[in-house]
Design an enzyme around this catalytic site. Structure first.
Site, PDB file in Angstrom:
ATOM      1  N   LYS A   1       0.796  -1.200   0.000  1.00  0.00           N
ATOM      2  CA  LYS A   1       0.000   0.000   0.000  1.00  0.00           C
ATOM      3  C   LYS A   1       0.838   1.263   0.000  1.00  0.00           C
ATOM      4  O   LYS A   1       0.359   2.333  -0.335  1.00  0.00           O
ATOM      5  CB  LYS A   1      -0.888   0.041   1.281  1.00  0.00           C
ATOM      6  N   GLY A   2       2.091   1.153   0.435  1.00  0.00           N
ATOM      7  CA  GLY A   2       2.912   2.330   0.710  1.00  0.00           C
ATOM      8  C   GLY A   2       3.050   3.319  -0.434  1.00  0.00           C
ATOM      9  O   GLY A   2       3.263   4.511  -0.207  1.00  0.00           O
TER      10      GLY A   2
ATOM     11  N   GLU B   1       7.605   2.028  -6.414  1.00  0.00           N
ATOM     12  CA  GLU B   1       7.736   1.682  -4.992  1.00  0.00           C
ATOM     13  C   GLU B   1       7.837   2.947  -4.153  1.00  0.00           C
ATOM     14  O   GLU B   1       8.250   3.996  -4.648  1.00  0.00           O
ATOM     15  CB  GLU B   1       8.997   0.834  -4.781  1.00  0.00           C
TER      16      GLU B   1
ATOM     17  N   ASP C   1      14.478  -0.537   0.867  1.00  0.00           N
ATOM     18  CA  ASP C   1      15.170  -0.688   2.146  1.00  0.00           C
ATOM     19  C   ASP C   1      16.230  -1.779   1.980  1.00  0.00           C
ATOM     20  O   ASP C   1      17.260  -1.536   1.370  1.00  0.00           O
ATOM     21  CB  ASP C   1      14.088  -1.029   3.184  1.00  0.00           C
TER      22      ASP C   1
ATOM     23  N   LYS D   1      17.096   3.804   1.022  1.00  0.00           N
ATOM     24  CA  LYS D   1      17.994   3.822   2.191  1.00  0.00           C
ATOM     25  C   LYS D   1      19.179   2.936   1.849  1.00  0.00           C
ATOM     26  O   LYS D   1      19.188   1.749   2.180  1.00  0.00           O
ATOM     27  CB  LYS D   1      17.293   3.192   3.401  1.00  0.00           C
TER      28      LYS D   1
ATOM     29  N   PHE E   1      13.583   5.747  10.389  1.00  0.00           N
ATOM     30  CA  PHE E   1      12.259   5.272  10.019  1.00  0.00           C
ATOM     31  C   PHE E   1      11.375   6.459   9.667  1.00  0.00           C
ATOM     32  O   PHE E   1      11.169   7.350  10.474  1.00  0.00           O
ATOM     33  CB  PHE E   1      11.621   4.433  11.131  1.00  0.00           C
ATOM     34  N   VAL E   2      10.893   6.469   8.443  1.00  0.00           N
ATOM     35  CA  VAL E   2      10.106   7.609   7.968  1.00  0.00           C
ATOM     36  C   VAL E   2       8.653   7.202   7.707  1.00  0.00           C
ATOM     37  O   VAL E   2       8.360   6.050   7.393  1.00  0.00           O
ATOM     38  CB  VAL E   2      10.717   8.228   6.691  1.00  0.00           C
TER      39      VAL E   2
ATOM     40  N   ASP F   1       3.807   4.059   6.196  1.00  0.00           N
ATOM     41  CA  ASP F   1       3.163   3.864   7.500  1.00  0.00           C
ATOM     42  C   ASP F   1       4.126   3.369   8.570  1.00  0.00           C
ATOM     43  O   ASP F   1       5.206   2.853   8.275  1.00  0.00           O
ATOM     44  CB  ASP F   1       2.061   2.816   7.383  1.00  0.00           C
TER      45      ASP F   1
HETATM   46  P1  IMP Z   1      12.662  -4.276   1.672  1.00  0.00           P
HETATM   47  O1  IMP Z   1      13.335  -3.361   0.679  1.00  0.00           O
HETATM   48  O2  IMP Z   1      12.397  -5.646   1.147  1.00  0.00           O
HETATM   49  O3  IMP Z   1      13.409  -4.313   2.988  1.00  0.00           O
HETATM   50  O4  IMP Z   1      11.204  -3.752   2.025  1.00  0.00           O
HETATM   51  C1  IMP Z   1      10.869  -2.439   1.896  1.00  0.00           C
HETATM   52  C2  IMP Z   1       9.521  -2.243   2.555  1.00  0.00           C
HETATM   53  O5  IMP Z   1       9.690  -2.033   3.965  1.00  0.00           O
HETATM   54  C3  IMP Z   1       8.870  -0.985   2.037  1.00  0.00           C
HETATM   55  O6  IMP Z   1       8.039  -1.241   0.932  1.00  0.00           O
HETATM   56  C4  IMP Z   1       8.121  -0.492   3.243  1.00  0.00           C
HETATM   57  O7  IMP Z   1       6.828  -1.069   3.299  1.00  0.00           O
HETATM   58  C5  IMP Z   1       8.907  -0.963   4.427  1.00  0.00           C
HETATM   59  N1  IMP Z   1       9.794   0.095   4.983  1.00  0.00           N
HETATM   60  C6  IMP Z   1      11.143   0.114   4.982  1.00  0.00           C
HETATM   61  N2  IMP Z   1      11.626   1.233   5.561  1.00  0.00           N
HETATM   62  C7  IMP Z   1      10.546   1.958   5.922  1.00  0.00           C
HETATM   63  C8  IMP Z   1      10.402   3.246   6.567  1.00  0.00           C
HETATM   64  O8  IMP Z   1      11.350   3.970   6.917  1.00  0.00           O
HETATM   65  N3  IMP Z   1       9.121   3.644   6.765  1.00  0.00           N
HETATM   66  C9  IMP Z   1       8.027   2.909   6.405  1.00  0.00           C
HETATM   67  N4  IMP Z   1       8.124   1.709   5.806  1.00  0.00           N
HETATM   68  C10 IMP Z   1       9.366   1.233   5.563  1.00  0.00           C
HETATM   69 MG    MG Z   2       4.799  -0.740   5.055  1.00  0.00          MG
END
Ligand code: IMP
Ligand code: MG
Length: 180
Positions: free
Chosen positions: A42-43, A98, A102, A130, A151-152, A158
């Site tokens: 949803k982000g 996206e 992260d 990040k 964390f944003v 969210d």
């Molecule tokens: P990754 O890249 O597989 O670790 O997953 C990324 C997901 O983690 C993103 O789509 C977000 O839903 C969540 N996420 C990572 N960092 C943050 C943050 O700082 N704030 C909010 N959601 C985050």
């Molecule tokens: Mg999320």
């Protein structure tokens, strides 16, 4: 909500400016290609809505819901598709939207799955990245901003399903999520 924010990282105006720049770039790159633009919910819902209205060439819009965490709280590295793209993607130029990159685990898996369906091209557009948290290399084609390891929330992002409706992006106070 405001009292839970430590610092505003990007104001509404800064976000609008960046979204317009990305939209112009994407418009130039995809003119005449009728790309399929897919947002990972949803982000990214706010970014998707704003960005696509700055893309000034024909395109299709679709949505996916994925979960990378299986049943547990730890990253399993496996992506579970909860809601798939609602159309055939073979031969299409795919642009994945996206909110934040992260660790990169979710996106690298997702890109692999979609590539295997015979797309013509696949690119990634992420509003935030990040780099300090990256464990899997994921090439970013369109990037809004690099951010530090904080964390944003806001602008779709969210914490525990809260703060998505903030119009700006802010760093959440660590005491809100019991961090640092
Ligand atoms: P990754 O890249 O597989 O670790 O997953 C990324 C997901 O983690 C993103 O789509 C977000 O839903 C969540 N996420 C990572 N960092 C943050 C943050 O700082 N704030 C909010 N959601 C985050
Ligand atoms: Mg999320």
């Amino acid at each position: 909500m405001k009292e839970d924010i430590q610092k505003v990282l990007f104001t509404e105006e800064q976000l609008a400016q960046k979204v317009a720049e990305l939209g112009a770039q994407i418009t130039a790159d995809y003119a005449g290609k009728n790309p399929l633009i897919v947002s990972v919910l949803k982000g990214s819902y706010v970014f998707m809505a704003d960005l696509t209205r700055k893309i000034n060439t024909a395109c299709n819009i679709d949505f996916m819901v994925v979960s990378s965490y299986g049943q547990g709280a730890k990253t399993s590295g496996e992506v579970q598709i909860i809601k798939d793209i609602g159309q055939k993607i073979e031969g299409r130029d795919l642009l994945i939207i996206e909110d934040i990159l992260d660790s990169g685990v979710t996106l690298s898996y997702l890109m692999k799955i979609l590539k295997a369906r015979g797309v013509r091209s696949i690119r990634l557009c992420t509003l935030l990245s990040k780099p300090a948290r990256r464990t899997v290399e994921v090439p970013i084609d369109y990037l809004g901003f690099e951010i530090p390891d904080e964390f944003v929330v806001g602008y779709g992002l969210d914490y525990a399903e809260k703060y998505r409706n903030l119009p700006y992006i802010g760093i959440l106070k660590p005491e809100v999520y019991g961090g640092k």
